[in-house]
Design an enzyme around this catalytic site. Sequence first.
Site, mmCIF file in Angstrom:
data_model
loop_
_atom_site.group_PDB
_atom_site.id
_atom_site.type_symbol
_atom_site.label_atom_id
_atom_site.label_comp_id
_atom_site.label_asym_id
_atom_site.label_seq_id
_atom_site.Cartn_x
_atom_site.Cartn_y
_atom_site.Cartn_z
ATOM 1 N N LYS A 92 -88.068 76.593 29.416
ATOM 2 C CA LYS A 92 -89.032 75.732 30.124
ATOM 3 C C LYS A 92 -89.201 76.129 31.590
ATOM 4 O O LYS A 92 -90.270 75.919 32.173
ATOM 5 C CB LYS A 92 -88.593 74.271 30.031
ATOM 6 N N SER B 222 -84.125 79.309 22.148
ATOM 7 C CA SER B 222 -84.893 78.703 23.241
ATOM 8 C C SER B 222 -84.059 77.931 24.253
ATOM 9 O O SER B 222 -84.474 77.793 25.404
ATOM 10 C CB SER B 222 -85.979 77.789 22.668
ATOM 11 N N GLU C 61 -94.003 65.376 32.123
ATOM 12 C CA GLU C 61 -93.482 64.534 31.059
ATOM 13 C C GLU C 61 -92.343 65.317 30.434
ATOM 14 O O GLU C 61 -92.284 66.531 30.548
ATOM 15 C CB GLU C 61 -94.565 64.266 30.003
#
Length: 390
Positions: A90, A374, A112
Amino acid sequence: MTTTRPDARGRFGEYGGVYAPETLVPALAELERVFEEAWADPGFRDGFSRLLTTFVGRPTPLHGAERLSEALGVRVLLKREDLAHTGAHKINNALGQGLLAQRMGKPRLIAETGAGQHGVATATAAAHLGLTCTVFMGAKDMERQALNVYRMRLLGADVVSVEGGAATLKDAVAAAFRDWAATVEDSHYVIGSVVGPHPFPWIVREFQKVIGEEALAQLGGDLPDMVVACVGGGSNAIGIFHPFAATTVELVGVEAAGHGIASGAHGASIGAGSPGILHGARTYMLQDADGQVLEAHSISAGLDYPGVGPEHAHLADMGRARYESVTDEEALDAVALLSRTEGIIPALETAHAIAWVARERAALAGRTVLVNLSGRGDKDVAQIAALGRP
Ligand SMILES: Cc1ncc(COP(=O)(O)O)c(C=O)c1O
């Protein structure tokens, strides 16, 4: 067949587009213009690359998972996004969008978050770049990801609890859009995945494609048979898929089957959903016969979302990628499997990709599979322990 840019209407095939309130249309147009200029500006590209190297720790390693491969009879390679700063992919997108906000002269970031990883990444980018940050998070997710809530606050972010709906990611996205509509002059909404109205799915993919580009270079021409990644909104998957889309390598996205597709409690938007409009874009989503959004369910907060990025919808329709799903139970087993064979505790989201390879090991025997790891599982340990696992 592959996709490069969305068309002039912001669509990948019949998916994507701009279904946004009028107050946001100028901001979306400005964002498209600023991103286009920035992405063509070597100064911006260099600044982004430098941050990815010196702050995020890129390139992340490509790890040959020998003991896991032996256990499964499948040669598994892991792209170690769990080793990126803050523990997941991210951060690539959060920093890129933070730089865009600076370029637009907007001092405040909105985000968010479901699993909290995108919230932590945005709070980190804001702290690093000297911006303020407000993060919207479903009340249910704040409970299951308490560690990440604390991290965001430590980083100086204001974390706002969203109580409406299922109090999960979908409700946090809606709250973030509402805030943005009211503060668009001085705020930039750092959307956390390849979802939302154009140009977000394109921008987020461009910031995440570094994952696949690095992997391709690290493979040195020795291509795998398949690339596998978990799919929530789909940013880590598109990030690793994108550079492989022009090759013949198979692409597999793994969605959350939750308690099982037949139970109705899952997050398989492509596998068990249908096309509709969600959060500003046309895409596959979970909806009832009247087009009302259905609640998703996944043990992993990051896959607990009733939609998916429009580019994935397009890749699915074209048959260029296929989308499978695994259950909560299978994902929990995969957390233990990777932990014990490789000494890597994966995030619950990521464990879905590992679980699919483990389940399909007979069909995959002797093949080489590149899995996008991830994120790391530190954020999930308390939740897993509370279930009495492993
Ligand atoms: C580690 C990790 N993997 C995957 C996801 C799912 O998001 P996406 O599908 O956009 O990669 C999340 C979301 O929070 C995450 O934290």
